[in-house]
Design an enzyme around this catalytic site. Structure first.
Site, PDB file in Angstrom:
ATOM      1  N   ASN A 405     -31.189  72.538 -74.917  1.00  0.00           N
ATOM      2  CA  ASN A 405     -29.793  72.179 -75.123  1.00  0.00           C
ATOM      3  C   ASN A 405     -29.211  72.824 -76.378  1.00  0.00           C
ATOM      4  OD1 ASN A 405     -27.294  70.982 -75.308  1.00  0.00           O
ATOM      5  ND2 ASN A 405     -27.997  68.956 -74.745  1.00  0.00           N
ATOM      6  N   ASP A 406     -29.471  72.222 -77.534  1.00  0.00           N
ATOM      7  CA  ASP A 406     -28.826  72.675 -78.764  1.00  0.00           C
ATOM      8  C   ASP A 406     -29.074  74.154 -79.067  1.00  0.00           C
ATOM      9  OD1 ASP A 406     -27.771  70.167 -79.229  1.00  0.00           O
ATOM     10  OD2 ASP A 406     -29.529  69.493 -80.344  1.00  0.00           O
ATOM     11  N   VAL A 407     -30.246  74.664 -78.688  1.00  0.00           N
ATOM     12  CA  VAL A 407     -30.581  76.051 -79.025  1.00  0.00           C
ATOM     13  C   VAL A 407     -29.793  77.059 -78.191  1.00  0.00           C
ATOM     14  CG1 VAL A 407     -32.898  75.467 -79.798  1.00  0.00           C
ATOM     15  CG2 VAL A 407     -32.534  76.160 -77.432  1.00  0.00           C
ATOM     16  N   THR A 408     -28.955  76.534 -77.258  1.00  0.00           N
ATOM     17  CA  THR A 408     -28.150  77.455 -76.447  1.00  0.00           C
ATOM     18  C   THR A 408     -26.662  77.251 -76.724  1.00  0.00           C
ATOM     19  OG1 THR A 408     -27.950  75.859 -74.631  1.00  0.00           O
ATOM     20  CG2 THR A 408     -29.843  77.349 -74.578  1.00  0.00           C
ATOM     21  N   ALA A 445     -28.778  67.056 -81.636  1.00  0.00           N
ATOM     22  CA  ALA A 445     -27.697  67.108 -82.604  1.00  0.00           C
ATOM     23  C   ALA A 445     -26.581  66.133 -82.239  1.00  0.00           C
ATOM     24  CB  ALA A 445     -27.136  68.522 -82.702  1.00  0.00           C
TER      25      ALA A 445
END
Lengths: 478, 109
Positions: A405-408, A445
């Site tokens: 999720n957050d890393v994209t 996050a």
């Protein structure tokens, strides 16, 4: 005796040097997947040699001057109990549970280092002679660092196991700041008291208790997603504690090995924290880095998401020439590593070029995702690191995001978002994007992912394991 | 203590040089191997077993024997478990005999 005691002692020290050399060369060989296993075996061989030499050394030249049968019984029993459990747990652990096991091994290493200093100090107390300043400093540092690591790693391990007493979400410690301050004060006052040459076991034990509690209050408030950084930091701590134990015992082998690990853990910790664009201090203090008051609304007005059906997704994948799979921790939680490998194989059989994009913090430890996929027999040549794969998203036909999720999140490229500045995978550069996800839930996050509102993105709502299996079936039936 | 004594300046020299070695060696490891590396480094501090053995043979009362036992057991758990689990992880990093398509030539820049 044909060999004098001094010569024998020197021979043992040379064997120790050989062991230390094996540790360093072993780590060098761990640079590359092809030689890594040899490196670990070399390191283990050096360890076995160093321990065996030490055992002979202690038999021939016992520190107390005479053979100590009870002491040796204690050693054998300890090795059988500890080593036996270590062997059993290491051989039976599931690969997804590796981080908590490593954390446990780290905890006991720190605990052993602290116990050594405590035991040596008890010897000084019963002899009634206060050791010198250097010994005192090493003792206190060993005890403090070792104890903090012991409880800190146990809590980290518990959090990763999802135990109820140690939930993975951040836990507020009642009176947090004040309690931490108090514990620090106790440790510092105690340390100074001992450093100034006072001989007191109760004071040392008070320092131990304060450090043990500090380890708990330090780790409890940190969220599960930050555990990789924490475990790495604690690993570094243990190394340092062991080096201090080396100072206490005047043993060069412990100093070298401990310092090596202290340095390696520190580097890894920094790499991990850098990948998340956070300082180590920021993580240890807890909470996701500032800027909550400046969260930018997702995609402005009407950031609606488009849903894609299983068959559509299968067609997109099957007729692509290049597919990049972006696995995240959600994939591991769903135990879907084998399913994703199966999908990749079906696609490759159709001539599709399949690669995996691995973000540095995918998983629960640095490189954890690589291990999980390697276990599922994904060849490591297909696993590509972020810098390497990012330019390829522009060329790829379909990016399949599973459980990441957050890393994209493209919001990371702009200031003002909690993930701002975090390096991300350029998934949004792909011609088509399929996001497999259980629901519209948020990542660690706690913000929406702008990627989902991208017109090129199709959301495929499914459990990772079941969804991938369905995709495999759908591709096969084409 | 038996054997040659380590003076504090010498001990500190060894300490600092070992730290520098650790930095130099570790900073070259690719992210792929970070988990096995952390686990491998974790096993290396299992050398604390030697320290635990030293205190065990110097122990002389029930309390120090108990402390030594815990230290030896902890350290053995660290060293044995650490190496075995690292090996298990690394065992999995093997190249497949043949991939259907040769990896794209521009792969490694």
């Amino acid at each position: 005796m044909t060999v004098s005691a001094t010569t024998f002692d020197q021979i043992v020290r040379l064997v120790w040097l050989g062991g230390a050399t094996a540790f360093v060369l072993g780590l060098v060989q761990m640079n590359s997947p092809a030689t890594a296993r040899n490196g670990n075996l070399l390191s283990a061989g050096g360890m076995a040699m160093a321990i065996a030499a030490s055992a002979v050394w202690l038999l021939v030249l016992p520190p107390s001057g005479a053979f100590n049968p009870v002491g040796w019984a204690v050693i054998l029993l300890g090795i059988v109990v500890g080593g036996g459990y270590g062997l059993y747990s290491a051989r039976t652990v599931k690969m997804t549970a590796i981080p908590q096991l490593v954390s446990l091994f780290n905890a006991v290493g720190g605990g052993a280092a602290a116990l050594i200093a405590i035991s040596e100090y008890m010897g000084h107390v019963s002899a009634g002679a206060a050791p010198g300043l250097q010994d005192n400093m090493a003792t206190v540092l060993d005890v403090v660092i070792g104890s903090v690591t012991f409880t800190g790693s146990l809590i980290a391990s518990g959090k990763l196991m999802g135990l109820r007493i140690t939930p993975s979400k951040p836990v507020r410690v009642p009176g947090g700041q004040a309690l931490t301050g108090l514990l620090t004060a106790v440790a510092i006052v105690g340390a100074l008291y001992i450093w100034f040459g006072n001989l007191s076991l109760p004071v040392l034990l008070a320092v131990v208790v304060a450090a043990l509690l500090f380890g708990v209050t330090m780790t409890l408030p940190i969220g599960g997603a930050d555990m990789p950084v924490v475990i790495s930091l604690l690993n570094s701590f243990t190394g340092t504690a062991v080096a201090m134990a080396g100072f206490v015992l005047n043993n060069p082998l412990l100093i070298i090995a401990g310092a090596l690990v202290g340095a390696s853990g520190a580097i890894l910790t920094k790499l991990m924290a850098d990948a998340m664009n956070r300082s180590v201090l920021n993580i240890m203090v807890g909470g996701f880095g500032g800027g909550e008051n400046a969260v930018v609304a997702v995609g402005g007005a009407g950031g609606s998401v488009r849903e894609v059906s299983m068959d559509d997704a299968a067609i997109q994948l099957a007729y692509a020439s290049e597919v990049i799979i972006v696995p995240g921790y959600g994939l591991a939680v769903a135990q879907a590593q084998h399913a994703v490998r199966e999908l990749a194989e079906v696609l490759e059989a159709r001539g599709v070029d399949v690669k995996y994009a691995i973000h540095p913090v995918a998983g629960r430890m640095p490189g954890h995702m690589n291990v999980l996929l390697a276990e599922a027999n994904v060849p490591y040549t297909q696993l590509r690191e972020m810098e390497d794969i990012n330019p390829e998203f522009d060329r790829c036909d379909v990016a399949l995001v599973v459980g990441a999720n957050d890393v994209t999140n493209p919001a990371a490229r702009r200031p003002g978002s909690p993930v701002s500045g975090m390096p991300i995978l350029d998934v949004d550069h792909a011609k088509n994007i399929i996001v497999m996800k259980r629901s519209m839930g948020r990542g660690y996050a706690g913000i929406d992912n702008e990627l989902y509102a991208n017109p090129k993105t199709g959301m495929l709502f499914a459990d990772a394991k079941a969804g991938l299996a369905e995709l495999v079936a759908a591709v096969k039936s084409l | 203590m038996n054997g040659s004594q380590l003076t504090i300046d010498l001990a500190f020299t060894i300490f600092v040089l070992a730290i520098l070695t650790g930095f130099a060696v570790i900073s070259k490891v690719p992210a792929t191997l970070h988990t096995p590396l952390m686990s491998g480094a974790n096993s290396i501090h299992g050398i604390v077993l030697v320290g635990a053995m030293i205190i065990a043979v110097s122990a002389n009362d029930p309390v120090t024997y108990l402390v030594s036992f815990l230290a030896v057991a902890f350290a053995s758990l660290n060293v044995v478990g650490g190496y075995v689990v690292t090996d298990r992880m690394l065992q999995m990093f093997r190249r497949k005999p043949a991939t259907p398509k040769a990896a794209s030539a521009e792969g490694r820049s």
